[in-house]
Design an enzyme around this catalytic site. Structure first.
Site, PDB file in Angstrom:
ATOM      1  N   GLY A  65      31.526 -10.736   8.572  1.00 18.26           N
ATOM      2  CA  GLY A  65      31.717  -9.993   9.478  1.00 18.26           C
ATOM      3  C   GLY A  65      32.630  -8.819   9.411  1.00 18.26           C
ATOM      4  O   GLY A  65      32.365  -7.547   9.995  1.00 18.26           O
ATOM      5  N   ASP A  94      37.056 -14.073  19.405  1.00 15.60           N
ATOM      6  CA  ASP A  94      36.559 -14.529  20.481  1.00 15.60           C
ATOM      7  C   ASP A  94      37.187 -16.061  20.980  1.00 15.60           C
ATOM      8  O   ASP A  94      38.092 -15.597  21.845  1.00 15.60           O
ATOM      9  CB  ASP A  94      34.928 -14.967  20.043  1.00 15.60           C
ATOM     10  CG  ASP A  94      34.131 -15.561  21.174  1.00 15.60           C
ATOM     11  OD1 ASP A  94      34.164 -14.674  22.245  1.00 15.60           O
ATOM     12  OD2 ASP A  94      33.131 -16.132  20.962  1.00 15.60           O
ATOM     13  N   PHE A 135      27.421 -10.135  23.966  1.00 16.67           N
ATOM     14  CA  PHE A 135      27.355 -10.576  22.438  1.00 16.67           C
ATOM     15  C   PHE A 135      26.928  -9.183  21.817  1.00 16.67           C
ATOM     16  O   PHE A 135      25.931  -8.561  22.186  1.00 16.67           O
ATOM     17  CB  PHE A 135      26.352 -11.468  22.102  1.00 16.67           C
ATOM     18  CG  PHE A 135      26.361 -12.087  20.783  1.00 16.67           C
ATOM     19  CD1 PHE A 135      27.060 -13.016  20.583  1.00 16.67           C
ATOM     20  CD2 PHE A 135      25.538 -11.548  19.778  1.00 16.67           C
ATOM     21  CE1 PHE A 135      27.412 -13.607  19.336  1.00 16.67           C
ATOM     22  CE2 PHE A 135      25.561 -12.039  18.577  1.00 16.67           C
ATOM     23  CZ  PHE A 135      26.568 -12.914  18.229  1.00 16.67           C
ATOM     24  N   ARG A 143      23.636  -6.714  10.911  1.00 21.45           N
ATOM     25  CA  ARG A 143      25.053  -6.194  10.325  1.00 21.45           C
ATOM     26  C   ARG A 143      24.967  -4.805   9.744  1.00 21.45           C
ATOM     27  O   ARG A 143      26.284  -4.261   9.756  1.00 21.45           O
ATOM     28  CB  ARG A 143      25.322  -7.242   9.009  1.00 21.45           C
ATOM     29  CG  ARG A 143      25.850  -8.625   9.526  1.00 21.45           C
ATOM     30  CD  ARG A 143      26.421  -9.332   8.214  1.00 21.45           C
ATOM     31  NE  ARG A 143      26.342 -10.626   8.354  1.00 21.45           N
ATOM     32  CZ  ARG A 143      27.243 -11.338   8.931  1.00 21.45           C
ATOM     33  NH1 ARG A 143      28.228 -10.963   9.422  1.00 21.45           N
ATOM     34  NH2 ARG A 143      26.983 -12.913   8.880  1.00 21.45           N
TER      35      ARG A 143
END
Ligand code: IMP
Ligand code: MG
Length: 184
Positions: A48, A107, A156, A169
């Site tokens: 990520g 998160d 999200f 991505r």
């Protein structure tokens, strides 16, 4: 997903390319100032944070090293499974280094909490966290980032390295995914 148009799955653009570049530039300047007499090692958590890492390191004006670590914490869904597994470890010893963990988003905090514990046991000189995004209201463990690009609402988000089910991505901005995409 094959043959589909990514953009039609996006509800709205949350953070534009221009805004992202400003956020990353500011972080780079701050880090360059605060680490100027230290032995900086940037540790990017794959996958990520790759895009963030690539941009951030070019905004850092002091000498630094980089390394990568891959863990799995999420299955294909949008919620933490609670299981964190090391898939790729760092290449070198971090003893005596001033570590800065580079993460895409905090998160529940479980993933980074676990990584931080593992790395602390290896005797770095210091360890800090730089996260591009933070969802503080979702936190389940006592963990704070030292550098935060931007706080984001409890939605999200995808793009700029962040995925849903390994896709999106490569979106160049941060978008909110349509709920229909993950409730299917
Ligand atoms: P945590 O362990 O619950 O803090 O999860 C952190 C990881 O979950 C991040 O590194 C991301 O891979 C993923 N994640 C959490 N929220 C989002 C989101 O809104 N979009 C995409 N990935 C997310
Ligand atoms: Mg992910």
């Amino acid at each position: 997903m094959i043959g589909n148009d990514m953009v039609k799955d996006i509800e709205k653009v949350l953070i534009s390319q221009e805004e992202l570049s400003k956020i990353v530039k500011d972080l780079g300047a701050k880090i360059s100032e605060e680490y100027k007499d230290r032995d900086l090692l940037l540790v990017s958590i794959l996958k990520g944070s790759v895009i963030f890492m690539a941009d951030l390191m070019r905004e850092i004006t002091i000498p630094c090293n980089i390394d990568f670590m891959a863990v799995s914490s999420y299955g294909s869904g949008t919620k933490s499974s609670g299981v964190v597994k090391i898939i790729k470890d760092l290449d070198k010893s971090i003893e005596g280094k001033d570590l800065l963990i580079v993460e895409d988003i905090l998160d529940s905090g479980r993933t980074l909490n676990y990584i931080r514990e593992i790395l602390l046991a290896r005797n770095p000189k210091s360890i800090r966290i730089c996260t591009l995004f933070d969802k503080p209201e979702r936190r389940e463990v006592d963990l704070y980032a030292d550098y935060i690009g931007s706080r984001v609402p409890n939605e999200f988000i995808v793009g700029y390295g962040l995925d849903y089910n390994e896709y999106y991505r490569n979106l160049p901005y941060i978008g909110v995914l349509k709920e229909s995409v993950y409730s299917e």
